[in-house]
Design a protein around this motif. Structure first.
Motif, PDB file in Angstrom:
ATOM      1  N   GLY A  25       0.786  -1.224   0.000  1.00 33.22           N
ATOM      2  CA  GLY A  25       0.000   0.000   0.000  1.00 33.22           C
ATOM      3  C   GLY A  25       0.820   1.278   0.000  1.00 33.22           C
ATOM      4  O   GLY A  25       0.257   2.361  -0.063  1.00 33.22           O
ATOM      5  N   CYS A  26       2.132   1.177   0.069  1.00 30.83           N
ATOM      6  CA  CYS A  26       2.992   2.365   0.082  1.00 30.83           C
ATOM      7  C   CYS A  26       3.460   2.648  -1.346  1.00 30.83           C
ATOM      8  O   CYS A  26       4.182   1.841  -1.933  1.00 30.83           O
ATOM      9  CB  CYS A  26       4.189   2.156   1.007  1.00 30.83           C
ATOM     10  SG  CYS A  26       5.352   3.547   0.995  1.00 30.83           S
ATOM     11  N   GLU A  27       3.060   3.776  -1.881  1.00 29.96           N
ATOM     12  CA  GLU A  27       3.415   4.136  -3.253  1.00 29.96           C
ATOM     13  C   GLU A  27       4.925   4.338  -3.405  1.00 29.96           C
ATOM     14  O   GLU A  27       5.506   3.955  -4.418  1.00 29.96           O
ATOM     15  CB  GLU A  27       2.665   5.395  -3.683  1.00 29.96           C
ATOM     16  CG  GLU A  27       2.948   5.822  -5.100  1.00 29.96           C
ATOM     17  CD  GLU A  27       2.545   4.793  -6.154  1.00 29.96           C
ATOM     18  OE1 GLU A  27       3.132   4.817  -7.257  1.00 29.96           O
ATOM     19  OE2 GLU A  27       1.658   3.965  -5.904  1.00 29.96           O
ATOM     20  N   THR A  28       5.575   4.916  -2.401  1.00 27.05           N
ATOM     21  CA  THR A  28       7.021   5.125  -2.469  1.00 27.05           C
ATOM     22  C   THR A  28       7.750   3.789  -2.536  1.00 27.05           C
ATOM     23  O   THR A  28       8.649   3.608  -3.361  1.00 27.05           O
ATOM     24  CB  THR A  28       7.507   5.941  -1.252  1.00 27.05           C
ATOM     25  OG1 THR A  28       6.845   7.209  -1.256  1.00 27.05           O
ATOM     26  CG2 THR A  28       9.015   6.146  -1.284  1.00 27.05           C
ATOM     27  N   ARG A  30       6.513   0.950  -3.550  1.00 30.76           N
ATOM     28  CA  ARG A  30       6.182   0.307  -4.828  1.00 30.76           C
ATOM     29  C   ARG A  30       7.084   0.851  -5.930  1.00 30.76           C
ATOM     30  O   ARG A  30       7.646   0.096  -6.724  1.00 30.76           O
ATOM     31  CB  ARG A  30       4.717   0.550  -5.189  1.00 30.76           C
ATOM     32  CG  ARG A  30       4.270  -0.226  -6.423  1.00 30.76           C
ATOM     33  CD  ARG A  30       2.925   0.241  -6.937  1.00 30.76           C
ATOM     34  NE  ARG A  30       2.985   1.595  -7.478  1.00 30.76           N
ATOM     35  CZ  ARG A  30       3.520   1.923  -8.671  1.00 30.76           C
ATOM     36  NH1 ARG A  30       4.054   1.000  -9.424  1.00 30.76           N
ATOM     37  NH2 ARG A  30       3.522   3.168  -9.084  1.00 30.76           N
ATOM     38  N   GLN A  31       7.275   2.173  -5.959  1.00 31.55           N
ATOM     39  CA  GLN A  31       8.130   2.796  -6.974  1.00 31.55           C
ATOM     40  C   GLN A  31       9.583   2.352  -6.813  1.00 31.55           C
ATOM     41  O   GLN A  31      10.262   2.043  -7.789  1.00 31.55           O
ATOM     42  CB  GLN A  31       8.025   4.323  -6.887  1.00 31.55           C
ATOM     43  CG  GLN A  31       8.892   5.052  -7.890  1.00 31.55           C
ATOM     44  CD  GLN A  31       8.475   4.819  -9.333  1.00 31.55           C
ATOM     45  OE1 GLN A  31       7.298   4.623  -9.630  1.00 31.55           O
ATOM     46  NE2 GLN A  31       9.431   4.829 -10.238  1.00 31.55           N
ATOM     47  N   TRP A  34      10.041  -1.139  -8.076  1.00 30.23           N
ATOM     48  CA  TRP A  34      10.080  -1.146  -9.542  1.00 30.23           C
ATOM     49  C   TRP A  34      11.455  -0.701 -10.034  1.00 30.23           C
ATOM     50  O   TRP A  34      12.041  -1.314 -10.927  1.00 30.23           O
ATOM     51  CB  TRP A  34       8.991  -0.223 -10.094  1.00 30.23           C
ATOM     52  CG  TRP A  34       8.937  -0.240 -11.585  1.00 30.23           C
ATOM     53  CD1 TRP A  34       8.212  -1.087 -12.367  1.00 30.23           C
ATOM     54  CD2 TRP A  34       9.656   0.606 -12.485  1.00 30.23           C
ATOM     55  NE1 TRP A  34       8.437  -0.807 -13.695  1.00 30.23           N
ATOM     56  CE2 TRP A  34       9.321   0.232 -13.793  1.00 30.23           C
ATOM     57  CE3 TRP A  34      10.551   1.663 -12.301  1.00 30.23           C
ATOM     58  CZ2 TRP A  34       9.852   0.865 -14.907  1.00 30.23           C
ATOM     59  CZ3 TRP A  34      11.081   2.295 -13.413  1.00 30.23           C
ATOM     60  CH2 TRP A  34      10.727   1.888 -14.690  1.00 30.23           C
TER      61      TRP A  34
END
Length: 79
Positions: A25-28, A30-31, A34
């Motif tokens: 759930g953490c966008e940072t 996740r980025q 990637w």
């Protein structure tokens, strides 16, 4: 006559810590995960390591101070 040259023993390096898992759930995170996959695919070990450090250091708990008071110069917050 030349005397033989001696060298120090090679340093013994420890194992790297396991790669951190991104927080769900953490966008940072996740980025960064990637970017880590892309760095690994490109053979960029330094980039992989950088992403691991950033994922480990990224805060996920509740903030301990009100950052809006620091960001708002009209709040009267003096530090």
């Amino acid at each position: 006559m030349n005397s033989p040259t001696t060298m120090d023993q090679a340093p013994v390096l420890g194992l790297l810590p396991p790669e951190p898992d991104p927080v769900a759930g953490c966008e940072t995170c996740r980025q960064l995960a990637w970017e880590r996959r892309a760095a690994r695919a490109a053979g960029n070990g330094s980039g992989v390591s950088d992403c691991n450090v950033l994922i480990r250091a990224h805060p996920h708990g509740p903030r301990r101070r009100d950052v809006t008071a620091v960001a708002d110069p009209t709040s009267g917050f003096s530090g």
